[in-house]
Write a protein that holds these residues in place. Structure first.
Motif, short mmCIF file in Angstrom:
data_model
loop_
_atom_site.label_atom_id
_atom_site.label_comp_id
_atom_site.label_asym_id
_atom_site.label_seq_id
_atom_site.Cartn_x
_atom_site.Cartn_y
_atom_site.Cartn_z
N GLY A 132 0.87 -1.06 -0.09
CA GLY A 132 0.17 -0.06 0.16
C GLY A 132 0.83 1.35 0.01
O GLY A 132 1.71 1.26 -0.72
N ASP A 133 0.87 2.22 0.92
CA ASP A 133 1.45 3.16 1.24
C ASP A 133 2.69 3.23 1.94
O ASP A 133 3.39 3.98 2.54
CB ASP A 133 0.65 4.52 1.40
CG ASP A 133 -0.28 4.23 2.83
OD1 ASP A 133 -0.07 2.99 3.37
OD2 ASP A 133 -0.65 5.16 3.26
N ILE A 134 2.87 2.02 2.67
CA ILE A 134 3.92 1.71 3.66
C ILE A 134 5.16 1.20 2.75
O ILE A 134 5.14 0.05 2.11
CB ILE A 134 3.34 0.68 4.48
CG1 ILE A 134 2.16 1.08 5.29
CG2 ILE A 134 4.70 0.47 5.60
CD1 ILE A 134 1.67 0.08 6.35
N ASP A 135 6.26 1.86 2.90
CA ASP A 135 7.56 1.58 2.31
C ASP A 135 8.31 0.83 3.28
O ASP A 135 8.75 1.30 4.49
CB ASP A 135 8.18 2.69 1.66
CG ASP A 135 9.30 2.37 0.96
OD1 ASP A 135 9.98 1.35 0.89
OD2 ASP A 135 10.13 3.32 0.18
N LEU A 136 8.73 -0.43 2.80
CA LEU A 136 9.24 -1.50 3.96
C LEU A 136 10.75 -1.32 3.47
O LEU A 136 11.49 -2.29 4.19
CB LEU A 136 8.69 -2.75 3.93
CG LEU A 136 7.15 -3.09 4.36
CD1 LEU A 136 6.74 -4.30 4.09
CD2 LEU A 136 6.95 -2.32 5.68
N GLY A 137 11.10 -0.76 2.45
CA GLY A 137 12.68 -0.60 2.15
C GLY A 137 13.26 -1.92 1.40
O GLY A 137 12.33 -2.73 0.95
N GLN A 138 14.38 -2.03 1.47
CA GLN A 138 15.17 -3.27 0.67
C GLN A 138 15.32 -4.49 1.79
O GLN A 138 15.90 -4.31 3.05
CB GLN A 138 16.29 -2.76 0.04
CG GLN A 138 16.02 -1.99 -1.24
CD GLN A 138 17.23 -1.81 -2.01
OE1 GLN A 138 18.31 -2.39 -1.78
NE2 GLN A 138 17.17 -0.63 -2.81
N HIS A 139 15.06 -5.69 1.41
CA HIS A 139 15.65 -6.80 2.09
C HIS A 139 16.18 -7.99 1.34
O HIS A 139 15.56 -8.02 0.02
CB HIS A 139 14.11 -7.19 2.95
CG HIS A 139 13.70 -6.36 3.74
ND1 HIS A 139 13.91 -6.25 4.95
CD2 HIS A 139 12.60 -5.64 3.50
CE1 HIS A 139 13.22 -5.22 5.50
NE2 HIS A 139 12.54 -4.70 4.87
N PRO A 140 16.89 -8.53 1.67
CA PRO A 140 17.58 -9.73 0.81
C PRO A 140 16.67 -10.72 0.62
O PRO A 140 15.71 -11.08 1.45
CB PRO A 140 18.90 -10.16 1.69
CG PRO A 140 18.40 -9.93 3.25
CD PRO A 140 17.66 -8.69 3.32
N VAL A 141 16.94 -11.44 -0.59
CA VAL A 141 16.14 -12.71 -0.93
C VAL A 141 16.58 -13.64 -0.17
O VAL A 141 17.69 -14.11 0.05
CB VAL A 141 16.27 -13.01 -2.50
CG1 VAL A 141 15.60 -14.20 -2.71
CG2 VAL A 141 15.82 -11.96 -3.42
N SER A 142 15.78 -14.42 0.44
CA SER A 142 16.28 -15.65 1.47
C SER A 142 15.96 -17.00 0.84
O SER A 142 16.47 -17.88 1.33
CB SER A 142 15.27 -15.59 2.81
OG SER A 142 13.77 -15.80 2.44
N TYR A 143 15.35 -17.20 -0.30
CA TYR A 143 15.05 -18.41 -0.89
C TYR A 143 14.72 -18.20 -2.51
O TYR A 143 14.33 -17.29 -2.82
CB TYR A 143 13.66 -18.98 -0.39
CG TYR A 143 13.11 -20.41 -0.99
CD1 TYR A 143 13.88 -21.45 -0.87
CD2 TYR A 143 12.10 -20.29 -1.95
CE1 TYR A 143 13.37 -22.63 -1.69
CE2 TYR A 143 11.70 -21.25 -2.83
CZ TYR A 143 12.30 -22.35 -2.56
OH TYR A 143 11.78 -23.51 -3.32
N LYS A 144 15.33 -19.35 -3.23
CA LYS A 144 15.10 -19.08 -4.65
C LYS A 144 14.65 -20.77 -4.94
O LYS A 144 15.37 -21.75 -4.62
CB LYS A 144 16.53 -18.82 -5.22
CG LYS A 144 16.24 -18.84 -6.94
CD LYS A 144 17.43 -18.25 -7.91
CE LYS A 144 18.49 -19.29 -7.81
NZ LYS A 144 19.59 -19.00 -8.64
N LEU A 160 12.16 -12.88 3.82
CA LEU A 160 11.67 -12.92 5.11
C LEU A 160 11.56 -11.41 5.78
O LEU A 160 12.75 -10.80 5.72
CB LEU A 160 12.48 -14.13 6.25
CG LEU A 160 12.26 -15.59 5.73
CD1 LEU A 160 13.21 -16.19 6.81
CD2 LEU A 160 10.96 -15.92 5.97
N LEU A 161 10.30 -11.07 6.34
CA LEU A 161 10.20 -9.88 6.85
C LEU A 161 10.16 -9.75 8.44
O LEU A 161 8.92 -10.24 8.93
CB LEU A 161 9.04 -9.09 6.23
CG LEU A 161 9.04 -7.61 6.34
CD1 LEU A 161 10.13 -6.94 5.84
CD2 LEU A 161 7.68 -7.14 5.63
N SER A 162 11.16 -9.45 9.17
CA SER A 162 11.04 -9.50 10.36
C SER A 162 10.32 -8.21 11.16
O SER A 162 10.81 -7.05 10.59
CB SER A 162 12.49 -9.78 11.18
OG SER A 162 12.97 -11.03 10.61
#
Length: 259
Positions: A132-144, A160-162
């Protein structure tokens, strides 16, 4: 024991000294047999009690096991998001009763075209997430995913978003941008670039005069386009509205400048 001692004494008196009559001896012998029978009965009762105690302990262990099995404990900490049965309803073994979600960690799942498979490196490739309008920033890919789906030719990646921000919950749609490359460089608004004689050009304003500059475009993101091999003075104004009416050297008057 006393009865046995008395019997032995009476037996010696009867057999050796004939000090007692046969009738007295028989009475004493009968008393010994009664006592022995009573002792045997008591021993049998003790053995029976031991057997009953063992059986009772076994029944107690089974009851404790049934009790522990009847107490269902959630394997994770979280909140109940769905209840499949109401209190008082009967449920068989393996029947789901509650659905518990761990809201402290969320998982973002995205499917990408197969041509990007070799460019995704878990732990290194980042994804920019917005809900939505919430920017959660950048996070690394945990699984492919180890494979690419043969029908759609896509593969899954996860992140994964802690401790997600307030307002972010399981089931919401997320906008995800995969960061495949990162570098710093000169960029201009994408709408300022146009084609002239088969080349990409932009117009900059110097001393109220429009100058056409040939550029080579690079990465595009969020309405901005990276440009190469262009000599643009620092702080120069780039025309992003009305540029199609300009030619190199056209005199202009800036009405509004957007930074």
């Amino acid at each position: 024991e006393k009865t046995q001692i008395d019997y032995d004494r009476y037996k010696r008196l009867y057999e050796n000294d004939k000090a007692i009559t046969k009738n007295v001896m028989e009475v004493q012998e009968s008393r010994l047999k009664q006592v022995q029978a009573s002792v045997a009965e008591i021993i049998a009762s003790i053995d029976l009690a031991k057997s009953q105690l063992k059986q009772a302990r076994s029944s107690l262990a089974i009851a404790n096991k049934d009790w522990s099995d009847s107490l269902v404990v959630s394997p994770i900490s979280g909140k109940v998001s769905r209840r499949m049965l109401e209190p008082g309803e009967m449920a068989g073994a393996g029947t789901p009763v509650l659905h518990v979600d761990d809201l402290s960690v969320l998982e973002i799942s995205v499917y990408l075209p197969g041509e990007y498979y070799r460019r995704i490196d878990p732990g290194k490739t980042n994804m920019h997430i917005q809900v939505g309008d919430i920017d959660l920033g950048q996070h690394p890919v945990s699984y492919k995913s180890p494979t690419v789906a043969p029908v759609l030719r896509t593969f899954e990646i996860k992140c994964l978003l802690s401790k997600p921000a307030a307002g972010v919950a399981p089931g919401l749609l997320a906008g995800v941008t995969i960061v495949l490359d990162r570098r710093e460089g000169l960029g201009v608004p994408s709408e300022s670039i146009q084609k002239r004689a088969g080349e990409n050009v932009i117009f900059i304003i110097e001393n109220d005069v429009a100058s056409m500059v040939t550029v080579q475009v690079g990465l595009q993101m969020d309405g901005m386009t990276e440009i190469h091999n262009a000599e643009i003075p620092a702080g120069a104004s780039v025309v992003s509205l009305g540029q199609y009416y300009l030619n190199d050297g056209t005199a202009v008057s800036i009405v509004k400048e957007v930074r």
